[in-house]
Structures are given as C-alpha cells and as structure tokens.
Design an enzyme around this catalytic site. Sequence first.
Site, PDB file in Angstrom:
ATOM      1  N   ASP A  86      26.442  33.825  70.698  1.00  0.00           N
ATOM      2  CA  ASP A  86      26.228  35.155  71.272  1.00  0.00           C
ATOM      3  C   ASP A  86      24.878  35.765  70.930  1.00  0.00           C
ATOM      4  O   ASP A  86      24.313  36.515  71.718  1.00  0.00           O
ATOM      5  CB  ASP A  86      27.337  36.117  70.826  1.00  0.00           C
ATOM      6  CG  ASP A  86      27.232  36.476  69.350  1.00  0.00           C
ATOM      7  OD1 ASP A  86      27.278  35.558  68.511  1.00  0.00           O
ATOM      8  OD2 ASP A  86      27.100  37.670  69.027  1.00  0.00           O
ATOM      9  N   ASP A  89      23.468  34.284  65.407  1.00  0.00           N
ATOM     10  CA  ASP A  89      24.390  33.554  64.536  1.00  0.00           C
ATOM     11  C   ASP A  89      24.950  32.339  65.266  1.00  0.00           C
ATOM     12  O   ASP A  89      24.518  32.007  66.372  1.00  0.00           O
ATOM     13  CB  ASP A  89      25.519  34.477  64.057  1.00  0.00           C
ATOM     14  CG  ASP A  89      26.225  35.181  65.221  1.00  0.00           C
ATOM     15  OD1 ASP A  89      26.154  34.666  66.353  1.00  0.00           O
ATOM     16  OD2 ASP A  89      26.847  36.234  64.998  1.00  0.00           O
ATOM     17  N   TYR A 238      32.966  42.289  67.225  1.00  0.00           N
ATOM     18  CA  TYR A 238      33.184  42.730  68.602  1.00  0.00           C
ATOM     19  C   TYR A 238      34.531  43.433  68.704  1.00  0.00           C
ATOM     20  O   TYR A 238      35.432  42.981  69.403  1.00  0.00           O
ATOM     21  CB  TYR A 238      33.069  41.545  69.563  1.00  0.00           C
ATOM     22  CG  TYR A 238      31.654  41.048  69.690  1.00  0.00           C
ATOM     23  CD1 TYR A 238      30.730  41.741  70.470  1.00  0.00           C
ATOM     24  CD2 TYR A 238      31.223  39.925  69.005  1.00  0.00           C
ATOM     25  CE1 TYR A 238      29.414  41.309  70.560  1.00  0.00           C
ATOM     26  CE2 TYR A 238      29.913  39.476  69.098  1.00  0.00           C
ATOM     27  CZ  TYR A 238      29.014  40.179  69.880  1.00  0.00           C
ATOM     28  OH  TYR A 238      27.715  39.759  69.978  1.00  0.00           O
ATOM     29  N   GLU A 486      17.526  41.590  66.327  1.00  0.00           N
ATOM     30  CA  GLU A 486      18.447  40.562  66.825  1.00  0.00           C
ATOM     31  C   GLU A 486      18.579  40.683  68.341  1.00  0.00           C
ATOM     32  O   GLU A 486      18.573  41.787  68.897  1.00  0.00           O
ATOM     33  CB  GLU A 486      19.827  40.689  66.176  1.00  0.00           C
ATOM     34  CG  GLU A 486      20.735  39.507  66.509  1.00  0.00           C
ATOM     35  CD  GLU A 486      21.988  39.448  65.650  1.00  0.00           C
ATOM     36  OE1 GLU A 486      22.563  38.346  65.553  1.00  0.00           O
ATOM     37  OE2 GLU A 486      22.379  40.477  65.089  1.00  0.00           O
TER      38      GLU A 486
END
Length: 524
Positions: A86, A89, A238, A486
């Site tokens: 995603d 990571d 999430y 990120e």
Amino acid sequence: MEEKRQCKCKHFSLPNYIVLILSLFPTLSLSQSTFNYKDALSKSLLYFEAQRSGRLPYNQRVTWRHHSGLTDGLEQGVDLVGGYYDAGDNVKFGLPMAFTITMLSWSVVEFRQQIAAAGELRHALDAIKWGTDYFIKAHTHSHVLWAQVGDGDTDHLCWQRPEDMTTSRRAHKLDEENPGTEVAAETAAAMAAAAIVFRTTNPHYSHLLLEHAQQLFEFGDKYRGKYDESIEGAKGYYTSVSGYMDELLWAALWLYKATDNPKFLNYAIHNANSFGGITWAIKEFSWDVKYAGLQIIASMLPMEGKTNEQKKTLQEYRSKAEHYICACLNKNKNNSTNVQRTPGGLLYTRQWNNMQYVSTAVFLLTVYSDHLHSTNQMLDCYTDTVGPNKILSFVKSQVAYILGSNPMGLSYLVGYGPAYPERVHHRGASMESYRDSKVFVGCTQGYDNWYGRKDPNPNVLVGALIGGPDHKDEFVDRRGNFVQTEACTYNTAPLVGTFAKLHSLENGTSSSSAYATPSLVSFI
C-alpha cells in the site's frame, strides 16, 4: 502507513514573509510554468510497478525492484502471491488496495481516449490487472475473501526491502463468521469498475470480474460487519471510521454501471437515506469515506426511463455531490463546510497524508466538470454559479501546486520536475537495490544502516504522490517524517485520469476549452 513516532526535525521551510508574498503573487512562484502533463501521467503509472508484490514480469520497468512475497498464503494453503504494497511498508492491506484499483479503473472509464492518446493505456490496464488478478486469487469462495497479508505491527519493527522480508506473512480472511463488509464491497466495486474497463479488450476477463464482483457484493451485504473487528491487525493502520454503508452504496452503483441491472440501482435508491447516501454532506473523499464519490456517480446517471422515486432520490444524491464540489471551491454558505486552504492555496483536510484528499478532490472535480460540459449545465453554489471551465481551472491550480508551483518550489510527485523530495519514507527506495546487491538486509540492520541516513534515497520512487506540506505550506524532506514523506497507491491513482484530461486539453484533443495555469490565490 506508519505508526506515530516522535521526531525532532529541522523545518525545511521558507521565511513566513516569502510564503506570504508567494501566496499573494503566484506569478512569483518558484516553479510557475507550463506543466508536462503527459510526463506526469507516465510517471504516475510507473509508480505502481514499484509497489508490486509477487513475481515481477519480464517487462517490469522499475528495475530496482525484484520478486517478493512469493510464499504469501502458503501457511494457509492458498495462493496469495501478487497484489500491491500500500505504501512504504510491506503489508498488503485489502481495503486501500481495492480502492486504488477502483480509482485507477474509474480513471480509464472516464478518460480512456485521453490516456490512449498519451500512449499510456497499456500501462494503465496493466496496473489495474495486477490488482484484479490478485483479487481473483484472494476470493477463494463466494463467501471467503482474503483481505490482508502481513502484520502492520511486526512489519513496522523492521526496515527491510520487500525482497528480504522476515516479518510475519500471515494471511487474514473474511468469511461468514468473520465478516468484513467494507473490504468485500470495495473489492466488488473495484472488480465491477475494472469489468467496464476490460469489456471490449478482454470480454472473458470482464465477465469473470463481474461474477466475482456480484458474489462479493452479496457476501458483504448478507453478512454485515466491520472488517477491522474481524481483522484486528488492520486497526491503527486502516481503521474503518465511516463504517460499511458507504461501501455498499458505492459497490451497488458500480455494479449498476457495469451490468445495467436495475436491482443494483434500486439498492442504491432504497438505501439512500438509511445508509447516509443522501443525508451525509461530505467534504472529503478517501479509501475510508466513499460518500462524495458515490454521490458524484449517482448525480451523473441519466434520468431517462427512471421512475419518479428514482429521479427524486438521484436529485438528492446530486444535491450532496454538489455540496462537495462547492466545498472544494470554497463556495458554500457556511465556511465551516468548505475545505480549508493553506496560505499557498492547497486544499487542506488534515495533517497526515493530506495529498490523498487533494488528489481525490481534483479527480472528482475533473469528472464533474466533464459531466457539466457534456450536458450543458452549470453548478449552483450558494455564493456563485459555476461553469465547467471554472471548475477545471481550479483543478489546474491544485495540480500546479502538486507539480511545483507552490511556496516550497517542490514537486510533490516524486521524480517530476527539477526539484522533488529525495528522502521518501519507503523501504525499498531507501536501500540499495536488491538487483544490485543481493546481500541480505536484516530486520534492524535496515534501520541501522539505511533509515537514518541523511543522503537521498538510492532509488527514486518515480510517480509517487507523497503526503505533502502542512497547513502552512511547510515541508520537511526527511525519511522519518512519514506524515509528510510517505506515499500511498491511493494518492497517485486518482491523478491518472486528471493528468490525462489536462494533457488532452493542452494538445487540443478535448472539446473543452483550456485555461492557462490560474492563480491559486484567486480561489482562496
């Protein structure tokens, strides 16, 4: 997404008076220029190849990546090789992955010709199919969906290239006893939208996707439950704040668009009120909160052949959709219902990864602008009547900010333009390429040897839209500043359609009139 860490960072920012001057006189912006939207489009699609998990194909263009996650699902006796990481990571989270594919597919549904004219249709289709191939594998039974591979907590203890992973690759499934309506419905939406994309070029595959989409929708609707209560490892990364009713309406509308079956439209009509579709006035659109997106889709459905009840409800959907558009344009009656702006004019929703809300906004505005243009309509906001070209002009101002016309003079699309963030919070990009050095990097070794380095990343994560600046337009280019540095797949995905549209305008291949890059301050 990373857990919160304390970091004492030196702010990479301009003096406040310069920021103020630049925001008041955008022609002085450090990188105001004509933008190469075709280049931005190409780079945005290249990014998805850097996020691939599994066995990489022979035509892989991001050559610093290699095969990874080749035993995913093996413990549970299922093949879960493939899909996307995603963000920075190495976990495969099902909800944001599915939303990414839905948005990529929507970009192609709306702007297929423009993407093709830019020579990027094959790459767009490849990016979508990499995701849908994985969803087919993950949907092993009509009422079973494997919704996550890996564990966020253990993953974040390690800084390793995906090719070196030693962290847990446990797979988590949803079934009748462990429901997860958000992921089931979002995956149904992704597969339905992709079915439209592949309808002409690969009809057999399109039909297969529709079968899976309908089964997943039925599963998610019949066995309702929040997915992060079944997969506790998703909480904190999430968490489903909005619940699953928006995903059910969203999936129903995509299935209606894909099948033209009135039962899916009736679902969205009959549940419009109780599920919040016509009662929630929203000013954000994201992997979690789908209301604005589904309201836009509903508002663009043709009224011909609809019953009075359907027409009335679709009109109510449209009212809420236009509330969102007006909120982005800063034209709602109550200022608290408008989207905030930074001094430099960027839409600002919240501190963490704000650019995701900007990219989804510019996509919805681009789509709705096209709709108004093709139907010869105007948008009535409280303070103004707005035409499609003015909406598109605002879109261009936001894209200009993303691509470098901002107080920092930085492109927040990595790899685009002369200046962009060089220390993106991304494991693979921040370490020596596995293809160049197959020397194993251990769990903490990556933190010790690579994470804290002040040097730029050895690999450029081209096409990644990072979290971006704060509410003062300030940005710290530091690997540890994951709130800003990120990138996520669902940040970049909505830009694909917008870049294609803007490129077509510049090249005169669109029927809409093009505007020069506008002043950001004119919209503040």
